[in-house]
Design a protein around this motif. Structure first.
Motif, PDB file in Angstrom:
ATOM      1  N   LEU A 239      45.230  40.963  33.955  1.00 54.78           N
ATOM      2  CA  LEU A 239      45.759  42.313  34.835  1.00 54.78           C
ATOM      3  C   LEU A 239      45.997  43.612  34.290  1.00 54.78           C
ATOM      4  CD1 LEU A 239      47.823  40.480  37.633  1.00 54.78           C
ATOM      5  CD2 LEU A 239      45.423  40.995  37.598  1.00 54.78           C
TER       6      LEU A 239
ATOM      7  N   SER B 144      42.474  44.559  33.189  1.00 54.07           N
ATOM      8  CA  SER B 144      41.426  44.701  34.300  1.00 54.07           C
ATOM      9  C   SER B 144      42.001  45.668  35.399  1.00 54.07           C
ATOM     10  CB  SER B 144      40.964  43.532  34.910  1.00 54.07           C
ATOM     11  OG  SER B 144      42.122  42.890  35.649  1.00 54.07           O
ATOM     12  N   HIS B 145      43.338  45.688  35.580  1.00 52.72           N
ATOM     13  CA  HIS B 145      43.863  46.482  36.749  1.00 52.72           C
ATOM     14  C   HIS B 145      45.027  47.324  36.121  1.00 52.72           C
ATOM     15  CE1 HIS B 145      41.678  43.483  38.846  1.00 52.72           C
ATOM     16  NE2 HIS B 145      41.514  44.476  39.741  1.00 52.72           N
TER      17      HIS B 145
ATOM     18  N   GLU C 146      46.254  49.968  36.886  1.00 55.29           N
ATOM     19  CA  GLU C 146      46.885  50.874  37.904  1.00 55.29           C
ATOM     20  C   GLU C 146      48.209  50.071  38.599  1.00 55.29           C
ATOM     21  OE1 GLU C 146      43.523  48.592  39.862  1.00 55.29           O
ATOM     22  OE2 GLU C 146      43.790  49.947  37.832  1.00 55.29           O
ATOM     23  N   LEU C 147      48.065  48.986  38.265  1.00 55.51           N
ATOM     24  CA  LEU C 147      49.075  48.058  39.065  1.00 55.51           C
ATOM     25  C   LEU C 147      50.540  48.061  38.194  1.00 55.51           C
ATOM     26  CD1 LEU C 147      47.379  44.662  39.468  1.00 55.51           C
ATOM     27  CD2 LEU C 147      47.595  46.442  41.196  1.00 55.51           C
TER      28      LEU C 147
ATOM     29  N   THR D 211      49.794  43.022  43.624  1.00 54.12           N
ATOM     30  CA  THR D 211      49.658  42.202  42.325  1.00 54.12           C
ATOM     31  C   THR D 211      49.575  40.782  42.388  1.00 54.12           C
ATOM     32  OG1 THR D 211      50.910  43.966  41.197  1.00 54.12           O
ATOM     33  CG2 THR D 211      50.708  41.936  39.922  1.00 54.12           C
TER      34      THR D 211
ATOM     35  N   ILE E 255      46.049  39.888  43.800  1.00 55.13           N
ATOM     36  CA  ILE E 255      45.127  40.111  42.752  1.00 55.13           C
ATOM     37  C   ILE E 255      45.145  38.581  41.931  1.00 55.13           C
ATOM     38  CG2 ILE E 255      44.326  41.207  40.717  1.00 55.13           C
ATOM     39  CD1 ILE E 255      44.848  43.789  42.355  1.00 55.13           C
TER      40      ILE E 255
END
Length: 117
Positions: A5, A8-9, A11-12, A70, A73
């Motif tokens: 995460l 890939s993410h 911004e979380l 979160t 996801i």
């Protein structure tokens, strides 16, 4: 999952901090981490960014922006991963000889004890 995460993410997460990590090596070759433990220390303030040598330095998020997002996801990520197929283990015949010998030995002792009466 968190490492995936973070890549890939990003911004979380918020409040990213740099840390210096080190894997203690064995004294004998090939020098792999003996106890599989990673030592983490705070990033030295005297080192200024940008850093030319990134060896042993990691950027770690410390706070999640939205916990519900979160978790959603994470669930979505896990639901897309195929489950492993479980195969029944095949019978290994390597242990069969001692079992049969023990059974025959016990049977011989029982027969011998019956004949002694």
């Amino acid at each position: 999952i968190t490492a995936v995460l973070v890549l890939s993410h990003p911004e979380l997460f918020k409040e990213w901090e740099y840390h210096k990590v080190h894997f203690p090596s064995c004294s004998t070759p090939p020098g792999e981490p003996c106890n599989r433990t990673m030592t983490v220390v705070d990033f030295p303030e005297e080192l200024s960014l940008p850093i030319k040598n990134h060896t042993g330095i990691v950027r770690v998020p410390h706070i999640v922006n939205n916990e519900t997002e979160t978790l959603n996801i994470m669930k979505d990520l896990l639901s897309h991963l195929p489950a492993a197929q479980v195969h029944k283990p095949q019978l290994m015949l390597g242990f069969l000889t001692p079992v049969v010998m023990g059974f025959l030995g016990g049977l011989l002792i029982i027969i011998w004890s019956i004949r002694q009466r």
